[in-house]
Design a protein around this motif. Structure first.
Motif, PDB file in Angstrom:
ATOM      1  N   VAL A  28       0.833  -1.205   0.000  1.00 41.72           N
ATOM      2  CA  VAL A  28       0.000   0.000   0.000  1.00 41.72           C
ATOM      3  C   VAL A  28       0.865   1.252   0.000  1.00 41.72           C
ATOM      4  O   VAL A  28       0.614   2.205  -0.749  1.00 41.72           O
ATOM      5  N   ASP A  29       1.897   1.264   0.835  1.00 40.90           N
ATOM      6  CA  ASP A  29       2.749   2.448   0.921  1.00 40.90           C
ATOM      7  C   ASP A  29       3.472   2.723  -0.390  1.00 40.90           C
ATOM      8  O   ASP A  29       3.765   3.875  -0.715  1.00 40.90           O
ATOM      9  N   ALA A  30       3.796   1.680  -1.147  1.00 39.83           N
ATOM     10  CA  ALA A  30       4.521   1.877  -2.405  1.00 39.83           C
ATOM     11  C   ALA A  30       3.585   2.144  -3.569  1.00 39.83           C
ATOM     12  O   ALA A  30       3.852   3.000  -4.414  1.00 39.83           O
ATOM     13  N   GLY A  31       2.460   1.422  -3.631  1.00 44.92           N
ATOM     14  CA  GLY A  31       1.571   1.507  -4.792  1.00 44.92           C
ATOM     15  C   GLY A  31       0.657   2.714  -4.805  1.00 44.92           C
ATOM     16  O   GLY A  31       0.506   3.377  -5.831  1.00 44.92           O
ATOM     17  N   ILE A  32       0.034   3.006  -3.681  1.00 46.08           N
ATOM     18  CA  ILE A  32      -0.954   4.088  -3.647  1.00 46.08           C
ATOM     19  C   ILE A  32      -0.340   5.456  -3.924  1.00 46.08           C
ATOM     20  O   ILE A  32      -0.915   6.246  -4.676  1.00 46.08           O
ATOM     21  N   PRO A  33       0.815   5.799  -3.346  1.00 45.97           N
ATOM     22  CA  PRO A  33       1.384   7.110  -3.675  1.00 45.97           C
ATOM     23  C   PRO A  33       1.651   7.297  -5.170  1.00 45.97           C
ATOM     24  O   PRO A  33       1.384   8.368  -5.717  1.00 45.97           O
ATOM     25  N   MET A  34       2.171   6.255  -5.844  1.00 45.30           N
ATOM     26  CA  MET A  34       2.447   6.382  -7.271  1.00 45.30           C
ATOM     27  C   MET A  34       1.153   6.541  -8.062  1.00 45.30           C
ATOM     28  O   MET A  34       1.033   7.438  -8.919  1.00 45.30           O
ATOM     29  N   ALA A  35       0.145   5.692  -7.762  1.00 45.46           N
ATOM     30  CA  ALA A  35      -1.122   5.781  -8.481  1.00 45.46           C
ATOM     31  C   ALA A  35      -1.793   7.127  -8.229  1.00 45.46           C
ATOM     32  O   ALA A  35      -2.356   7.742  -9.155  1.00 45.46           O
ATOM     33  N   SER A  36      -1.738   7.612  -6.996  1.00 45.51           N
ATOM     34  CA  SER A  36      -2.344   8.904  -6.660  1.00 45.51           C
ATOM     35  C   SER A  36      -1.661  10.040  -7.404  1.00 45.51           C
ATOM     36  O   SER A  36      -2.319  10.977  -7.885  1.00 45.51           O
ATOM     37  N   TYR A  37      -0.335   9.959  -7.496  1.00 41.64           N
ATOM     38  CA  TYR A  37       0.401  11.014  -8.188  1.00 41.64           C
ATOM     39  C   TYR A  37      -0.043  11.131  -9.642  1.00 41.64           C
ATOM     40  O   TYR A  37      -0.353  12.230 -10.121  1.00 41.64           O
ATOM     41  N   TYR A  38      -0.076  10.015 -10.362  1.00 38.75           N
ATOM     42  CA  TYR A  38      -0.450  10.065 -11.770  1.00 38.75           C
ATOM     43  C   TYR A  38      -1.920  10.448 -11.960  1.00 38.75           C
ATOM     44  O   TYR A  38      -2.276  11.153 -12.910  1.00 38.75           O
ATOM     45  N   LEU A  39      -2.789  10.008 -11.052  1.00 36.24           N
ATOM     46  CA  LEU A  39      -4.207  10.358 -11.147  1.00 36.24           C
ATOM     47  C   LEU A  39      -4.399  11.866 -10.965  1.00 36.24           C
ATOM     48  O   LEU A  39      -5.144  12.512 -11.710  1.00 36.24           O
ATOM     49  N   LEU A  40      -3.709  12.428  -9.971  1.00 35.09           N
ATOM     50  CA  LEU A  40      -3.862  13.855  -9.688  1.00 35.09           C
ATOM     51  C   LEU A  40      -3.175  14.729 -10.730  1.00 35.09           C
ATOM     52  O   LEU A  40      -3.720  15.767 -11.146  1.00 35.09           O
ATOM     53  N   SER A  41      -1.981  14.329 -11.160  1.00 31.85           N
ATOM     54  CA  SER A  41      -1.224  15.166 -12.104  1.00 31.85           C
ATOM     55  C   SER A  41      -1.732  15.033 -13.533  1.00 31.85           C
ATOM     56  O   SER A  41      -1.907  16.042 -14.228  1.00 31.85           O
ATOM     57  N   GLU A  42      -1.982  13.815 -13.966  1.00 30.51           N
ATOM     58  CA  GLU A  42      -2.411  13.594 -15.345  1.00 30.51           C
ATOM     59  C   GLU A  42      -3.928  13.681 -15.498  1.00 30.51           C
ATOM     60  O   GLU A  42      -4.429  14.216 -16.487  1.00 30.51           O
ATOM     61  N   GLY A  43      -4.656  13.160 -14.504  1.00 26.74           N
ATOM     62  CA  GLY A  43      -6.113  13.128 -14.627  1.00 26.74           C
ATOM     63  C   GLY A  43      -6.791  14.421 -14.209  1.00 26.74           C
ATOM     64  O   GLY A  43      -7.778  14.842 -14.817  1.00 26.74           O
ATOM     65  N   PHE A  44      -6.284  15.071 -13.159  1.00 27.59           N
ATOM     66  CA  PHE A  44      -6.932  16.263 -12.631  1.00 27.59           C
ATOM     67  C   PHE A  44      -6.103  17.536 -12.813  1.00 27.59           C
ATOM     68  O   PHE A  44      -6.519  18.605 -12.376  1.00 27.59           O
ATOM     69  N   GLY A  45      -4.938  17.428 -13.421  1.00 24.15           N
ATOM     70  CA  GLY A  45      -4.162  18.610 -13.736  1.00 24.15           C
ATOM     71  C   GLY A  45      -3.472  19.273 -12.568  1.00 24.15           C
ATOM     72  O   GLY A  45      -3.130  20.456 -12.638  1.00 24.15           O
ATOM     73  N   PHE A  46      -3.256  18.546 -11.484  1.00 22.57           N
ATOM     74  CA  PHE A  46      -2.542  19.111 -10.338  1.00 22.57           C
ATOM     75  C   PHE A  46      -1.084  19.378 -10.723  1.00 22.57           C
ATOM     76  O   PHE A  46      -0.516  18.708 -11.585  1.00 22.57           O
ATOM     77  N   SER A  47      -0.473  20.355 -10.068  1.00 22.22           N
ATOM     78  CA  SER A  47       0.951  20.587 -10.276  1.00 22.22           C
ATOM     79  C   SER A  47       1.749  19.421  -9.696  1.00 22.22           C
ATOM     80  O   SER A  47       1.230  18.633  -8.897  1.00 22.22           O
ATOM     81  N   VAL A  49       4.160  19.515  -7.541  1.00 16.17           N
ATOM     82  CA  VAL A  49       4.298  19.664  -6.100  1.00 16.17           C
ATOM     83  C   VAL A  49       3.021  19.241  -5.381  1.00 16.17           C
ATOM     84  O   VAL A  49       3.050  18.493  -4.398  1.00 16.17           O
ATOM     85  N   ALA A  50       1.858  19.729  -5.875  1.00 22.17           N
ATOM     86  CA  ALA A  50       0.584  19.389  -5.237  1.00 22.17           C
ATOM     87  C   ALA A  50       0.303  17.890  -5.328  1.00 22.17           C
ATOM     88  O   ALA A  50      -0.155  17.267  -4.358  1.00 22.17           O
ATOM     89  N   ALA A  51       0.579  17.301  -6.487  1.00 28.70           N
ATOM     90  CA  ALA A  51       0.321  15.869  -6.660  1.00 28.70           C
ATOM     91  C   ALA A  51       1.205  15.038  -5.736  1.00 28.70           C
ATOM     92  O   ALA A  51       0.754  14.052  -5.141  1.00 28.70           O
ATOM     93  N   LEU A  52       2.477  15.435  -5.612  1.00 29.28           N
ATOM     94  CA  LEU A  52       3.380  14.717  -4.723  1.00 29.28           C
ATOM     95  C   LEU A  52       2.928  14.843  -3.274  1.00 29.28           C
ATOM     96  O   LEU A  52       2.990  13.884  -2.496  1.00 29.28           O
ATOM     97  N   LEU A  90       6.283  19.325   5.902  1.00 27.73           N
ATOM     98  CA  LEU A  90       7.321  19.899   5.046  1.00 27.73           C
ATOM     99  C   LEU A  90       6.826  20.114   3.621  1.00 27.73           C
ATOM    100  O   LEU A  90       7.293  21.015   2.917  1.00 27.73           O
ATOM    101  N   SER A  91       5.863  19.284   3.191  1.00 30.20           N
ATOM    102  CA  SER A  91       5.328  19.427   1.839  1.00 30.20           C
ATOM    103  C   SER A  91       4.650  20.779   1.643  1.00 30.20           C
ATOM    104  O   SER A  91       4.581  21.309   0.531  1.00 30.20           O
ATOM    105  N   ALA A  92       4.123  21.345   2.735  1.00 34.03           N
ATOM    106  CA  ALA A  92       3.407  22.614   2.641  1.00 34.03           C
ATOM    107  C   ALA A  92       4.339  23.777   2.352  1.00 34.03           C
ATOM    108  O   ALA A  92       3.911  24.815   1.841  1.00 34.03           O
ATOM    109  N   VAL A  93       5.624  23.616   2.673  1.00 33.92           N
ATOM    110  CA  VAL A  93       6.564  24.721   2.480  1.00 33.92           C
ATOM    111  C   VAL A  93       7.593  24.436   1.388  1.00 33.92           C
ATOM    112  O   VAL A  93       8.385  25.309   1.043  1.00 33.92           O
TER     113      VAL A  93
END
Length: 261
Positions: A28-47, A49-52, A90-93
């Motif tokens: 879960v720790d390895a798979g979900i972050p990667m899938a979430s990143y691509y979904l947010l960045s490619e699917g929803f247009g997040f930057s 930084v925001a997707a990460l 730290l992600s917020a700054v």
């Protein structure tokens, strides 16, 4: 009539759980972050930084839920919670994607260091996941584990080595990912970082599993079988002046396991 050997063999089999369940948190720790990143960045247009940043929310929530639902403090789970919380803060700054990825690896390295430091304590951090695997979740297996921990240096050494291998693998992975964060394109490093994590996990599973967990499991099985034989002897004639139900020395079961391995 069943022989004592068959009774012992059945007891050694014990109550087997699902082996994959032990590795679900890692998957879960390895798979979900990667899938979430691509979904947010490619699917929803997040930057980037925001997707990460948002891709680390699910692992943090999973860690919190594990602590709440278990109603007990697990050293490794608590450490992961602290790491996730610090990472989100730290992600917020952090405005630089490379700095953000390096920061995530740097914070995560705390886990590897903590595991390595715990090897010198009475309860290494990885033992929380190792014990259910080795004992198969059975009461007889847990009792055998406790006897071996009390009476077998070989067993205790394998327990420490298991955590040492995992700590080394995780720390090495973090160092490589920090270097990659500043030498590899960001989009490439997002999926490559996950590949490195998976490789580190698989390497630790193979090395620690074959070199530590499997021998420990054989020793526990041998100790459970010895306990089953003692139970089958209850009510029988005493041997050598000892009660039929008296305990067989742990060293005998450990030696038997050593021969089997």
């Amino acid at each position: 009539m069943r022989s004592k050997q068959s009774v012992a063999g059945s007891a050694a089999e014990g109550e087997r759980g699902n082996p994959l369940a032990s590795f679900v948190p890692l998957i879960v720790d390895a798979g979900i972050p990667m899938a979430s990143y691509y979904l947010l960045s490619e699917g929803f247009g997040f930057s980037t930084v925001a997707a990460l940043g948002w891709s680390s929310v699910v692992p943090a929530l999973r860690t919190v839920w594990g602590l709440v639902s278990s109603r007990s403090v697990n050293g490794l789970a608590l450490l992961m919670l602290v790491v996730n919380v610090v990472g989100l803060a730290l992600s917020a700054v952090a405005g630089d994607p490379r700095l953000m990825m390096a920061k995530d690896s740097g914070v995560s390295s705390v886990v590897g260091i903590a595991i390595l430091l715990s090897v010198r304590t009475k309860r290494p951090l990885m033992t929380a996941g190792l014990k259910p695997w080795v004992t198969k979740g059975s009461a007889a297996g847990s009792a055998a584990w406790d006897r071996l921990m009390a009476g077998s240096e070989r067993f205790r050494r394998a327990e420490r080595q298991f955590s040492a291998i995992w700590g080394t693998a995780l720390l090495t992975e973090c160092v490589v990912k920090v270097i990659g964060a500043y030498t590899v394109p960001v989009d490439t490093m997002v999926w490559l970082g996950t590949v490195l994590t998976v490789v580190a996990i698989l390497a630790a599973m193979v090395i620690a599993g074959g070199g530590c967990a499997e021998p420990m499991q054989k020793m526990v099985d041998a100790e459970v079988a010895a306990g089953a034989e003692r139970a089958a002897d209850v009510g029988g004639p005493a041997r050598g002046g000892a009660d039929a139900g008296s305990a067989v020395p742990v060293g005998a079961a450990g030696a038997a396991a050593g021969v089997a391995s």
